[in-house]
Design an enzyme around this catalytic site. Structure first.
Site, PDB file in Angstrom:
ATOM      1  N   ASP A  29       0.826  -1.214   0.000  1.00  0.00           N
ATOM      2  CA  ASP A  29       0.000   0.000   0.000  1.00  0.00           C
ATOM      3  C   ASP A  29       0.861   1.266   0.000  1.00  0.00           C
ATOM      4  OD1 ASP A  29      -2.363   1.395  -0.048  1.00  0.00           O
ATOM      5  OD2 ASP A  29      -2.730   1.245   2.105  1.00  0.00           O
ATOM      6  N   ARG A  33       0.218   7.630  -2.759  1.00  0.00           N
ATOM      7  CA  ARG A  33       0.788   8.685  -1.927  1.00  0.00           C
ATOM      8  C   ARG A  33       2.255   8.938  -2.277  1.00  0.00           C
ATOM      9  NH1 ARG A  33      -1.399   6.007   3.407  1.00  0.00           N
ATOM     10  NH2 ARG A  33      -1.960   4.461   1.834  1.00  0.00           N
ATOM     11  N   THR A  75     -11.049  -6.773  -4.678  1.00  0.00           N
ATOM     12  CA  THR A  75     -12.380  -6.704  -5.304  1.00  0.00           C
ATOM     13  C   THR A  75     -12.954  -5.286  -5.176  1.00  0.00           C
ATOM     14  OG1 THR A  75     -13.257  -7.632  -3.233  1.00  0.00           O
ATOM     15  CG2 THR A  75     -13.023  -9.149  -5.066  1.00  0.00           C
ATOM     16  N   GLU A  76     -12.457  -4.537  -4.192  1.00  0.00           N
ATOM     17  CA  GLU A  76     -12.930  -3.156  -3.991  1.00  0.00           C
ATOM     18  C   GLU A  76     -12.196  -2.161  -4.900  1.00  0.00           C
ATOM     19  OE1 GLU A  76     -12.228  -5.289  -1.355  1.00  0.00           O
ATOM     20  OE2 GLU A  76     -14.371  -5.674  -1.143  1.00  0.00           O
ATOM     21  N   ASN A  77     -11.036  -2.558  -5.401  1.00  0.00           N
ATOM     22  CA  ASN A  77     -10.244  -1.630  -6.211  1.00  0.00           C
ATOM     23  C   ASN A  77     -10.896  -1.295  -7.566  1.00  0.00           C
ATOM     24  OD1 ASN A  77      -7.050  -2.902  -4.989  1.00  0.00           O
ATOM     25  ND2 ASN A  77      -8.167  -1.086  -4.316  1.00  0.00           N
TER      26      ASN A  77
HETATM   27  C1  IPE Z   1      -5.381  -2.784  -0.264  1.00  0.00           C
HETATM   28  O1  IPE Z   1      -5.044  -1.454  -0.417  1.00  0.00           O
HETATM   29  C2  IPE Z   1      -5.405  -3.478  -1.591  1.00  0.00           C
HETATM   30  C3  IPE Z   1      -4.109  -3.683  -2.239  1.00  0.00           C
HETATM   31  C4  IPE Z   1      -2.948  -3.366  -1.747  1.00  0.00           C
HETATM   32  C5  IPE Z   1      -4.170  -4.307  -3.525  1.00  0.00           C
HETATM   33  P1  IPE Z   1      -6.168  -0.326  -0.566  1.00  0.00           P
HETATM   34  O2  IPE Z   1      -5.434   0.960  -0.716  1.00  0.00           O
HETATM   35  O3  IPE Z   1      -7.107  -0.693  -1.634  1.00  0.00           O
HETATM   36  O4  IPE Z   1      -6.915  -0.428   0.829  1.00  0.00           O
HETATM   37  P2  IPE Z   1      -7.722   0.670   1.655  1.00  0.00           P
HETATM   38  O5  IPE Z   1      -8.673   1.327   0.713  1.00  0.00           O
HETATM   39  O6  IPE Z   1      -6.712   1.645   2.183  1.00  0.00           O
HETATM   40  O7  IPE Z   1      -8.377  -0.087   2.752  1.00  0.00           O
HETATM   41  C1  IPE Z   2      -1.556   0.135  -3.397  1.00  0.00           C
HETATM   42  O1  IPE Z   2      -1.289   1.490  -3.434  1.00  0.00           O
HETATM   43  C2  IPE Z   2      -1.706  -0.463  -4.785  1.00  0.00           C
HETATM   44  C3  IPE Z   2      -3.054  -0.933  -5.118  1.00  0.00           C
HETATM   45  C4  IPE Z   2      -4.095  -0.914  -4.341  1.00  0.00           C
HETATM   46  C5  IPE Z   2      -3.232  -1.435  -6.458  1.00  0.00           C
HETATM   47  P1  IPE Z   2      -2.476   2.534  -3.468  1.00  0.00           P
HETATM   48  O2  IPE Z   2      -2.818   2.801  -4.895  1.00  0.00           O
HETATM   49  O3  IPE Z   2      -3.586   2.078  -2.622  1.00  0.00           O
HETATM   50  O4  IPE Z   2      -1.772   3.810  -2.858  1.00  0.00           O
HETATM   51  P2  IPE Z   2      -2.431   4.845  -1.839  1.00  0.00           P
HETATM   52  O5  IPE Z   2      -2.942   4.067  -0.681  1.00  0.00           O
HETATM   53  O6  IPE Z   2      -3.513   5.546  -2.564  1.00  0.00           O
HETATM   54  O7  IPE Z   2      -1.298   5.730  -1.460  1.00  0.00           O
HETATM   55 MG    MG Z   3      -4.044   2.341  -0.674  1.00  0.00          MG
END
Ligand code: IPE
Ligand code: IPE
Ligand code: MG
Length: 250
Positions: A29, A33, A75-77
């Protein structure tokens, strides 16, 4: 593309080989950012994140960790902007294609968990090819959670088991933890011993809900693209200090 041999990095002397986790899971994660801090589009963070994952996989393999599971897409992405989702799908496909030779050279066995049928067909093809090509490799088991949701995984297991009951193949009393776990995507994989989440969020975001029951959790504020070997070393040191009681007394 031919894979260049790279000298394996030795296990740091302050880590005990016999106390290493067998299976490490990572919630990668903080890509967005990381990019934002640099005034770049979020996709730059995802691109950098791939390099981090490649290095971590090699490091796990060098240090004798037998399985690594990475959360690539939940699945939420799907709820993210269309361009970001599209970029990620194309990135996954390209990386799989580009890295196959190196995975073969390093004896990596790749597998995927998640609802793969909902992914673009060209990505599914690349997944099938990578899984089939690496299936007999003897090195690290590398599991990529793509379109993965822990709740969705549990529900599909329930459906499969209910069907077996309906067909009279089993009775409800046959359902125990072992049978249930066999219906999860991770049927052939041991549960993670260590879960690492980067970017400081103290949540598991629908990742491996069943399998993480007794994992040690390590959260670092470091954003995923900056999670390097020194950071991983620190996570393993923290893990080796933990007293895993599994509900018993030590
Ligand atoms: C979790 O990260 C999913 C992956 C790393 C693929 P998210 O960024 O989607 O999770 P939330 O929204 O902070 O819970
Ligand atoms: C994790 O990084 C990668 C995926 C969920 C695919 P994020 O894209 O969630 O990065 P932040 O949390 O927005 O910084
Ligand atoms: Mg994230």
């Amino acid at each position: 593309m031919t894979a260049k041999p790279v000298a394996p990095s030795p296990l740091p002397i302050d880590l005990k080989q016999e106390r290493l986790p067998k299976h490490v899971a990572v919630i990668m994660d903080g890509n967005g950012r990381w990019a934002k801090q640099r005034g770049r589009p979020r996709i730059m963070g995802h691109r950098r994140g791939v390099d981090t994952l490649k290095k971590l996989l090699r490091c796990c393999s060098d240090w004798g960790i037998s399985a690594l599971t990475a959360y690539a897409f939940s699945t939420e992405n799907w709820g993210r902007p269309l361009e970001e989702v599209g970029f990620l799908m194309t990135l996954f496909e390209r990386v799989l294609r580009q890295e196959l030779a190196e995975m073969m050279a390093e004896q990596v066995r790749i597998q995927f968990v998640g609802d793969l049928a909902a992914l673009p067909e060209s990505l599914q093809d690349e997944i099938d090819r990578a899984v089939a090509t690496t299936q007999h490799n003897q090195g690290i088991l590398f599991t990529v959670a793509t379109n993965y949701g822990g709740r969705q995984e549990i529900i599909q297991a329930c459906q499969a088991i209910a069907l077996q009951v309906q067909r009279g193949e089993i009775v409800p009393q046959d359902i125990d933890e072992t049978l249930f776990a066999r219906h999860l995507y991770t049927a052939d994989t041991s549960d993670p011993d260590l879960l690492i989440r980067t970017s400081g969020e103290m949540r598991i975001s629908n990742f491996l809900l069943w399998q993480l029951a007794y994992a040690e959790i390590y959260v670092t504020n470091t954003l995923w693209p900056d999670f390097d070997q020194a950071e991983f070393h620190q996570a393993l040191c923290a893990y080796q200090q933990r007293d895993r009681r599994f509900g018993k007394v030590s």
